[in-house]
Scaffold this motif. Sequence first.
Motif, PDB file in Angstrom:
ATOM      1  N   PHE A  73      27.287  61.235  40.408  1.00  0.00           N
ATOM      2  CA  PHE A  73      25.298  61.664  40.355  1.00  0.00           C
ATOM      3  C   PHE A  73      24.599  61.648  39.906  1.00  0.00           C
ATOM      4  N   VAL A  74      25.311  61.907  38.661  1.00  0.00           N
ATOM      5  CA  VAL A  74      23.794  61.935  37.057  1.00  0.00           C
ATOM      6  C   VAL A  74      24.222  60.350  36.805  1.00  0.00           C
ATOM      7  N   GLU A  75      25.053  59.887  37.268  1.00  0.00           N
ATOM      8  CA  GLU A  75      25.722  58.647  36.491  1.00  0.00           C
ATOM      9  C   GLU A  75      24.593  57.447  37.440  1.00  0.00           C
ATOM     10  N   GLN A 107      25.327  61.119  50.929  1.00  0.00           N
ATOM     11  CA  GLN A 107      25.921  62.218  51.148  1.00  0.00           C
ATOM     12  C   GLN A 107      26.244  63.472  50.468  1.00  0.00           C
ATOM     13  N   ASP A 108      25.355  63.860  49.362  1.00  0.00           N
ATOM     14  CA  ASP A 108      25.171  64.360  48.889  1.00  0.00           C
ATOM     15  C   ASP A 108      26.790  65.300  47.815  1.00  0.00           C
ATOM     16  N   MET A 109      27.775  63.694  47.172  1.00  0.00           N
ATOM     17  CA  MET A 109      28.962  64.067  46.341  1.00  0.00           C
ATOM     18  C   MET A 109      28.650  64.173  44.779  1.00  0.00           C
ATOM     19  N   GLU A 110      28.952  64.808  44.422  1.00  0.00           N
ATOM     20  CA  GLU A 110      28.894  65.114  43.034  1.00  0.00           C
ATOM     21  C   GLU A 110      29.250  63.664  42.231  1.00  0.00           C
ATOM     22  N   ARG A 111      31.200  63.636  42.665  1.00  0.00           N
ATOM     23  CA  ARG A 111      31.315  62.604  42.407  1.00  0.00           C
ATOM     24  C   ARG A 111      32.305  61.981  43.365  1.00  0.00           C
ATOM     25  N   CYS A 112      31.968  60.832  42.335  1.00  0.00           N
ATOM     26  CA  CYS A 112      34.156  59.676  43.716  1.00  0.00           C
ATOM     27  C   CYS A 112      34.014  59.510  42.792  1.00  0.00           C
ATOM     28  N   SER A 113      35.236  59.012  42.829  1.00  0.00           N
ATOM     29  CA  SER A 113      36.254  57.652  41.451  1.00  0.00           C
ATOM     30  C   SER A 113      37.415  57.258  43.087  1.00  0.00           C
ATOM     31  N   ARG A 163      29.892  49.847  44.124  1.00  0.00           N
ATOM     32  CA  ARG A 163      29.140  50.051  44.394  1.00  0.00           C
ATOM     33  C   ARG A 163      29.210  50.869  46.014  1.00  0.00           C
ATOM     34  N   ALA A 164      30.422  51.077  46.292  1.00  0.00           N
ATOM     35  CA  ALA A 164      30.181  51.064  47.089  1.00  0.00           C
ATOM     36  C   ALA A 164      30.455  52.939  47.245  1.00  0.00           C
ATOM     37  N   LEU A 165      30.811  53.662  45.745  1.00  0.00           N
ATOM     38  CA  LEU A 165      31.183  54.226  46.040  1.00  0.00           C
ATOM     39  C   LEU A 165      29.458  55.432  45.690  1.00  0.00           C
ATOM     40  N   ALA A 166      28.493  54.562  45.317  1.00  0.00           N
ATOM     41  CA  ALA A 166      26.816  55.071  44.744  1.00  0.00           C
ATOM     42  C   ALA A 166      26.757  54.406  46.009  1.00  0.00           C
ATOM     43  N   SER A 167      26.496  54.354  46.928  1.00  0.00           N
ATOM     44  CA  SER A 167      26.505  54.299  48.136  1.00  0.00           C
ATOM     45  C   SER A 167      27.153  55.427  49.224  1.00  0.00           C
ATOM     46  N   LEU A 168      28.318  55.878  48.913  1.00  0.00           N
ATOM     47  CA  LEU A 168      28.528  57.781  49.185  1.00  0.00           C
ATOM     48  C   LEU A 168      27.640  58.687  48.465  1.00  0.00           C
ATOM     49  N   ILE A 169      27.687  58.437  47.463  1.00  0.00           N
ATOM     50  CA  ILE A 169      26.582  59.474  46.028  1.00  0.00           C
ATOM     51  C   ILE A 169      25.011  59.615  46.710  1.00  0.00           C
ATOM     52  N   GLN A 170      24.581  58.790  46.922  1.00  0.00           N
ATOM     53  CA  GLN A 170      23.225  58.455  47.563  1.00  0.00           C
ATOM     54  C   GLN A 170      22.686  59.415  48.584  1.00  0.00           C
ATOM     55  N   VAL A 194      26.900  53.581  55.732  1.00  0.00           N
ATOM     56  CA  VAL A 194      27.887  52.655  55.815  1.00  0.00           C
ATOM     57  C   VAL A 194      26.956  51.586  56.377  1.00  0.00           C
ATOM     58  N   LYS A 195      25.280  51.659  56.954  1.00  0.00           N
ATOM     59  CA  LYS A 195      24.866  50.103  55.986  1.00  0.00           C
ATOM     60  C   LYS A 195      24.863  50.233  55.240  1.00  0.00           C
ATOM     61  N   GLU A 196      24.496  50.528  53.818  1.00  0.00           N
ATOM     62  CA  GLU A 196      24.725  50.645  52.072  1.00  0.00           C
ATOM     63  C   GLU A 196      26.444  49.664  52.497  1.00  0.00           C
ATOM     64  N   LEU A 197      27.418  49.928  52.910  1.00  0.00           N
ATOM     65  CA  LEU A 197      28.465  49.333  52.268  1.00  0.00           C
ATOM     66  C   LEU A 197      28.320  47.862  53.049  1.00  0.00           C
ATOM     67  N   SER A 198      28.371  48.319  54.614  1.00  0.00           N
ATOM     68  CA  SER A 198      28.182  47.391  54.966  1.00  0.00           C
ATOM     69  C   SER A 198      27.473  46.059  54.107  1.00  0.00           C
ATOM     70  N   GLU A 199      26.371  46.139  52.978  1.00  0.00           N
ATOM     71  CA  GLU A 199      25.349  45.507  52.676  1.00  0.00           C
ATOM     72  C   GLU A 199      25.769  44.469  51.340  1.00  0.00           C
ATOM     73  N   VAL A 200      27.932  45.814  50.784  1.00  0.00           N
ATOM     74  CA  VAL A 200      27.672  45.678  49.561  1.00  0.00           C
ATOM     75  C   VAL A 200      28.893  44.081  49.665  1.00  0.00           C
ATOM     76  N   SER A 201      28.050  43.078  48.634  1.00  0.00           N
ATOM     77  CA  SER A 201      28.723  41.274  48.724  1.00  0.00           C
ATOM     78  C   SER A 201      30.103  41.627  48.114  1.00  0.00           C
ATOM     79  N   TYR A 202      30.980  41.358  49.091  1.00  0.00           N
ATOM     80  CA  TYR A 202      32.582  40.111  48.570  1.00  0.00           C
ATOM     81  C   TYR A 202      32.472  39.556  47.593  1.00  0.00           C
TER      82      TYR A 202
END
Length: 400
Positions: free
Chosen positions: A85-87, A61-67, A52-59, A33-41
């Motif tokens: 995760f690998v990207e 929450q141990d999620m393999e892929r977000c789209s 950038r928002a998806l990257a904060s989830l993957i980093q 949540v903190k990283e998402l709040s820091e994403v600049s609009y």
Amino acid sequence: MADNSYGSGTNGGAYGFGMHDLVVDLFNALSTVKELSEVSYQADDEKQLIRRALASLIQNQDMERCSFFAVDGDGWLTNVVGLSFVELNLPEVPAGDTTRFKVGDGVIGLAASTGQLQYCQNCLEDERFSSESDSAAMPGSLISVPVFTCDEQLIGVLNVSHPLPYFFTDWHMRLLEIYKNMLGQLITTRRLLRQMDQQIALRTSQLESLVAETKQLKDHFASMSMLDQLTGLHNRRYFYDQVEIAISHHKRYRNSFCLLVMDIDFFKRINDLYGHLFGDEVLVGVSEALKKLVRASDILVRFGGEEFVLVFTNTCCEGGYALAERIRQEIKTLRWHVGLETVNVTLSVGLHCVDSGYHDTHEAIDIDDIIHCADLALYQAKTSGRDRIVVYSNGLTKDG
């Protein structure tokens, strides 16, 4: 039949086994949540913001892929951002995935049409997933969350997936409910700011255009107000504006200047004999001749009727007289034809000279006084037979 409830999944029980696990999960959730709040609009474009928002989830929450699938006006959901995760640490490349779903079709389309989170615990066994992909590319588990603007307009669907079935838990789903609201607000804010920027740019452009048009009109009317419409010469108003410059130069640099008042002889007789239209032709012809004889720095105006005023700048009395004589001789050469008759005119000229020492002997330089003196000289030229130049001298009056 697929289970759509917020079940805990196969590893959901792990969250109940120790306070340590709960603290770690809570820390990871807060970090997300903190990283998402820091994403600049103010990101350069919306895709970068979503990435950038998806990257904060993957980093965190141990999620393999977000789209993210964005909805268009025709009711289609198109993949605009995909990140695994690998990207995360690889340079961003243009998305090659152009997968699309119709709103209402499959897990993603159902999330969009119902406005509710959809959880596919085991995609191989979930009938909602059968039309979306072949089994080789199918994830083990998937969550699709609709994302809305602040006024409840659908933006798109956020997907998170993992190769293992039954991977996601109640914890993930509750976090995603919070996360999608924040993402929706972030995207809404960016869109509103972009709309505002566009409106400001448009209004600024319109205002600049209006200012330019207003200035153009103002300059046009100012120019028109200082021009004599018949002859194209400047008029009396222009004269009083410009002659102040000549006077200022005289005061500062001791420049001499000469003022001529010129009048077409017997002009009333021309109007009476041949009509005012022909009289206008004569005025235009004399004006054109005068234009050719003066310098760009001189001030030439039609003062009214058949009278013209000319200021020779930076010119002594002898030079002014010579130029006045040249003008007088040139006007005498002009010819107009009326039927079988040939018409010519002459000029009478009154000349007043302001020499370099004028300011020393006068308390102030009054242009109306100078014109009055030149008028007295003109009157003397008229009463002395016309077609001549008279230079003003002290003591000259209408009585001679």
